[in-house]
Design an enzyme around this catalytic site. Structure first.
Site, mmCIF file in Angstrom:
data_model
loop_
_atom_site.group_PDB
_atom_site.id
_atom_site.type_symbol
_atom_site.label_atom_id
_atom_site.label_comp_id
_atom_site.label_asym_id
_atom_site.label_seq_id
_atom_site.Cartn_x
_atom_site.Cartn_y
_atom_site.Cartn_z
ATOM 1 N N ASP A 55 1.137 -1.384 -0.309
ATOM 2 C CA ASP A 55 -0.466 0.242 0.210
ATOM 3 C C ASP A 55 0.818 1.288 -0.252
ATOM 4 O O ASP A 55 1.990 1.232 0.800
ATOM 5 C CB ASP A 55 -0.395 -0.281 1.518
ATOM 6 C CG ASP A 55 -2.295 -0.741 1.012
ATOM 7 O OD1 ASP A 55 -1.258 -2.353 0.176
ATOM 8 O OD2 ASP A 55 -3.016 -0.867 1.805
ATOM 9 N N LYS A 69 -6.808 3.683 -3.238
ATOM 10 C CA LYS A 69 -7.276 3.213 -1.579
ATOM 11 C C LYS A 69 -7.896 4.900 -1.427
ATOM 12 O O LYS A 69 -7.362 6.015 -1.389
ATOM 13 C CB LYS A 69 -5.851 2.927 -1.102
ATOM 14 C CG LYS A 69 -6.457 2.853 0.710
ATOM 15 C CD LYS A 69 -4.976 2.148 1.326
ATOM 16 C CE LYS A 69 -5.098 1.687 2.592
ATOM 17 N NZ LYS A 69 -3.904 1.682 3.047
ATOM 18 N N LYS A 72 -10.156 -0.381 -2.873
ATOM 19 C CA LYS A 72 -10.215 0.164 -0.366
ATOM 20 C C LYS A 72 -10.464 0.942 0.410
ATOM 21 O O LYS A 72 -9.754 2.562 -0.046
ATOM 22 C CB LYS A 72 -8.702 -0.615 -0.665
ATOM 23 C CG LYS A 72 -8.378 -0.978 1.157
ATOM 24 C CD LYS A 72 -7.476 -1.260 1.087
ATOM 25 C CE LYS A 72 -6.565 -0.872 2.934
ATOM 26 N NZ LYS A 72 -5.703 -2.121 3.219
#
Length: 257
Positions: A107, A169, A198
């Protein structure tokens, strides 16, 4: 810091299985003050509930890989976290080191200021470099929407998809705000079905998770994994009991069958 929990009405739609929801959760262990004992407890939670991954601090990757080996729970970690201001070379170096240590998912935080400057080209090049360093492992691109206009969010999503990201995300959870229903819907419409969304930051209740799932979120960063999945199990059991009782009430008396 910790963002406020998402405030949504009680979810009244069809309930997925506990296993299905667990497979959408990245159990988050990113708070800077976590001790080794607390990290181990979090890893045990992820294992017990069958989370998709744990998302741990870079220094905890080796520990997580060792503890979760054979469990089916993958180990993810963060790059350029939480501010995103590191150079491309630094983010690439971090990624290479963490992949070598066993990280299965990355991430990464974008260069937020450069996106706000309108330099989506630089953002795309940096993401592409991290994607290459990840060697085929999924890269989730954290836009940190709290700082962005809707136009900038859309530009960040487009740059992420062109660069080969697996997910976009919403947040790190360390800015002024986290995931919102509006942002999840916007991001879902800004990328193709090949890219996941996400939601992270403030996803602390089952109602929030299920609402964002309906809006297109496909993965969730969460610290309250156990509470949400326990809540889901209780609701499913309650609905089964209600259905059973309702069915019994509708049956005719034995002599009238």
């Amino acid at each position: 810091m910790s963002v406020n929990s998402i405030d949504v009405p009680p979810y009244a739609g069809p309930l997925p299985s506990v296993r299905e929801v667990a497979a959408m959760i990245d159990h988050s262990l990113l708070r800077p003050e976590l001790t080794r004992e607390e990290v181990l407890a979090g890893l045990a939670t992820a294992r017990a509930y069958g989370a998709a991954t744990v998302c741990v601090r870079p220094a905890d990757v080796g520990l997580a890989v060792a503890e979760l080996r054979g469990s089916g729970v993958a180990v993810g970690t963060v790059v350029g976290f939480p501010h995103g201001g590191a150079t491309t070379a630094t983010k690439v170096g971090e990624t290479a080191e963490l992949v070598a240590a066993g990280a299965a998912e990355i991430d990464m935080v974008i260069d937020i200021g450069r996106l706000r400057d309108g330099d989506a080209g630089h953002v795309e090049e940096q993401i592409a470099a991290v994607v290459a360093a990840a060697g085929g492992r999924p890269v989730k691109v954290i836009l940190e929407n709290w700082y962005l206009s809707d136009e900038q969010k859309v530009a960040g999503c487009a740059a992420s998809e062109r660069a080969g990201a697996a997910y976009v995300k919403t947040s790190t959870g360390f800015a002024g705000g986290g995931a919102t229903a509006a942002d999840v819907a916007l991001m879902r419409h800004s990328v193709s079905p090949a890219v996941g969304v996400k939601a992270a930051g403030g996803v602390r209740t089952l109602d929030a998770l299920l609402t964002l799932r309906e809006l297109g979120a496909t993965r969730f960063g969460a610290t309250t994994t156990a509470a949400m999945l326990d809540d889901l199990a209780m609701r499913l059991a309650s609905r089964r009991e209600w259905a059973h009782r309702s069915g019994m009430e509708k049956r005719p008396p034995a002599g009238r069958r």
